[in-house]
Every structure is written in structure tokens, then in C-alpha cells.
Design an enzyme around this catalytic site. Structure first.
Site, PDB file in Angstrom:
ATOM      1  CE  LYS A  13      -2.520  -0.378   3.638  1.00 22.63           C
ATOM      2  NZ  LYS A  13      -1.913  -1.584   4.227  1.00 22.63           N
ATOM      3  NE  ARG A  88      -5.383   1.757  11.505  1.00 19.94           N
ATOM      4  CZ  ARG A  88      -4.389   1.120  10.909  1.00 19.94           C
ATOM      5  NH1 ARG A  88      -4.553  -0.144  10.557  1.00 19.94           N
ATOM      6  NH2 ARG A  88      -3.244   1.725  10.679  1.00 19.94           N
ATOM      7  NE  ARG A 127      11.766  -8.493   4.142  1.00 17.93           N
ATOM      8  CZ  ARG A 127      10.503  -8.543   3.739  1.00 17.93           C
ATOM      9  NH1 ARG A 127      10.217  -8.722   2.463  1.00 17.93           N
ATOM     10  NH2 ARG A 127       9.518  -8.449   4.609  1.00 17.93           N
ATOM     11  NE  ARG A 139      12.105  -3.574   9.847  1.00 12.83           N
ATOM     12  CZ  ARG A 139      11.451  -3.126   8.786  1.00 12.83           C
ATOM     13  NH1 ARG A 139      12.093  -2.426   7.866  1.00 12.83           N
ATOM     14  NH2 ARG A 139      10.186  -3.396   8.628  1.00 12.83           N
ATOM     15  NE  ARG A 150       1.986  -5.200  10.933  1.00 12.30           N
ATOM     16  CZ  ARG A 150       2.757  -4.504  10.110  1.00 12.30           C
ATOM     17  NH1 ARG A 150       4.003  -4.899   9.883  1.00 12.30           N
ATOM     18  NH2 ARG A 150       2.282  -3.444   9.496  1.00 12.30           N
TER      19      ARG A 150
END
Length: 286
Positions: A13, A88, A127, A139, A150
Site C-alpha cells: 500500500k 479501519r 528475506r 528487524r 498483524r
């Protein structure tokens, strides 16, 4: 152009929003940035949100709507905007519809970037493995475990918006698993199809280069020359066909002598020569 971008984490996005901003000169309305800007500017809505944000609680929908309302009144939002991170939930979407209606602003489309969650998780795992192999630190928020949580939160809270906007015929779906360039082209195609942006008009024929315009004239001249030469040849053939053929007897026959009138001096001279010729022949015979 006024858009809402929907899609789970990792759908791209943010990348597509930036491309639309640069291409069409519109602004991105991020609720997080707008809240921080309102607090820094100490607007009435910002002051209300400041204490709530400091306590770590979620900012109520009415405060968020108030901040969006103030942002839409700014001159740079007149050309268009993309809402990022809002709404949302369905109640937020309903409140946004009411706000836009009051401001006489039409929402052009809600673009959903649909992705394959299993493929997204595999992409993150690959990744992370590549980063570890290079000795880089992964990370904390870029792990399959975090992405799984999520995605679950997105399905529970945000997915109902898809049905909400689909019922209002505002939802347009794009395959988010395509390459970035393909997704961008598809979004632009959709926006042109619904009239949110103007289609590019073809160049006028009158603006052609002089050298290109001269070529057809030369071609026409050569064609006309060839046509006239062909016509001359055809006329010659027709003329030859119109002549009567000459026989062999006619070719061997001696040419006729023209008769000279007796009244003319030439005629009298010719008669005297004939008489002298006859008398000569008689005298020889006798």
C-alpha cells in the site's frame, strides 16, 4: 481524485500510495502523521488528542474525524487525496462518509490490494533467512511471527470494510501479488476507466514533422509520372493496332507515277516526247 487504499501488511500500500502522489500531485492523509501534526500545532483537536496519546490509549473516532476534517480544509488537499490507515472499522467508514457528504466531497474509489497470505509469509521468511546469511540483524517487526499476528488483526478489524464498500459499489480489487510495475499500471487503468483521471489524448496529425509530410507528396508525384508514362505506352499500342497490315504484293509493287495535266507545260512536253518516241519506233521498224 479521492481514494482509500486497503490491504493487509506487506501488500505494498505504501509503495503504491507514493507512486500515485508523485504521478497526480495529490496528498497522502496518514492518520498517525495528522495526529502528530495536530498535536504539534496545538489545534483544539490536537490538544484533545495529546493527553490520550500520552496515556497510550486509542484516540476516539470523533477526534480522528475532526483531524481529518481540518486537514481536508487545507489548500493542498483540494486536488485530491489518498487516505492511508483510515478507516479501519465500519463505524469509522460510516463517520467518514458523513464527513465527506457534509463537505460535498465525492469518494472516487476504494482500491483493495488482494494478496496471498501464505506467499507473504514465505516472502518474509526468505528475506529473514537472507539477512541472517549475510550477518545482518533481522528487524523485530519483520518476522513471520509478527506478520501472522498483524494479518489476523487485519482480518478481524479491516476486512469487514471490503463488504461495506462493495455494497456501495466503491470497491475495486487489484492483484497485489503482481510486480510493483504491474500493480501500478492496473491501478492507473482502473482510475482512468472510472473517470477519476483523464485519459491521455493522442497527438494531433497536424503536428507531424515536415520531412515526414514531404514523403507522401514525392510518392504521389512518382505515381502520377508512372501513370502518365503508362498511358502514353497504351496510346502507342492502340495506334499501332489501328493501322492496316501491308501485304507482300503491295510491298513489291512499284510506286504509281502521278499523271500530269495536258494543259500544263509539263504535260505538253510529255506528249511531244511520246510522239517522237512513236515516230522513232516506226522509222526503225520500216
Amino acid at each position: 481524485m479521492r481514494l482509500i487504499l486497503l490491504g493487509p501488511p506487506g501488500s505494498g500500500k505504501g509503495t503504491q500510495a507514493q507512486r500515485l502522489i508523485h504521478r497526480y500531485g495529490i496528498v497522502q492523509l496518514s492518520t498517525g502523521e495528522m495526529l502528530r501534526a495536530a498535536v504539534a500545532a496545538q489545534t483544539p483537536v490536537g490538544l484533545r488528542a495529546k493527553d490520550i496519546m500520552a496515556s497510550g490509549a486509542l484516540v476516539p473516532d470523533d477526534i480522528v474525524i475532526g483531524i481529518i476534517s481540518d486537514r481536508l480544509d487545507q489548500p493542498d488537499a483540494a486536488k485530491g487525496f489518498i487516505l492511508d490507515g483510515f478507516p479501519r472499522t465500519v463505524p469509522q467508514a460510516q463517520a467518514l462518509d458523513d464527513l465527506l457528504k457534509k463537505k460535498h466531497i465525492k469518494l472516487d474509489a476504494v482500491i483493495e490490494l488482494r494478496v496471498n497470505e501464505s506467499a507473504l509469509l514465505q516472502r518474509v521468511e526468505n528475506r529473514a533467512a537472507e539477512m541472517r546469511s549475510r550477518g545482518e540483524e533481522v528487524r523485530v517487526d519483520d518476522t513471520p511471527e509478527v506478520l501472522t499476528k498483524r494479518l489476523a488483526s487485519y482480518r478481524a478489524l479491516t476486512e469487514p470494510l471490503i463488504h461495506y464498500y462493495s455494497e456501495r459499489r466503491k470497491l475495486l480489487t487489484v492483484d497485489g501479488m503482481m510486480t510493483i510495475e504491474h500493480v501500478t499500471r492496473e491501478i492507473n487503468r482502473i482510475l482512468t476507466a472510472i473517470g477519476a483521471v483523464e485519459a491521455k489524448t493522442p497527438k494531433r496529425a497536424g503536428k507531424a514533422m515536415p520531412s515526414r509530410a514531404a514523403k507522401p507528396d514525392a510518392g504521389k508525384a512518382s505515381k502520377s509520372g508512372r501513370r502518365s508514362a503508362g498511358a502514353s505506352k497504351k496510346a502507342a499500342r492502340v495506334a499501332r493496332k489501328g493501322r492496316k497490315p501491308v501485304s507482300k504484293a503491295q510491298k513489291s509493287r512499284p510506286a504509281r507515277r502521278l499523271r500530269v495535266p495536258a494543259s500544263t507545260p509539263q504535260g505538253r512536253s510529255e506528249r511531244s516526247r511520246k510522239r517522237s518516241r512513236k515516230s522513232e519506233l516506226k522509222h526503225r521498224d520500216g
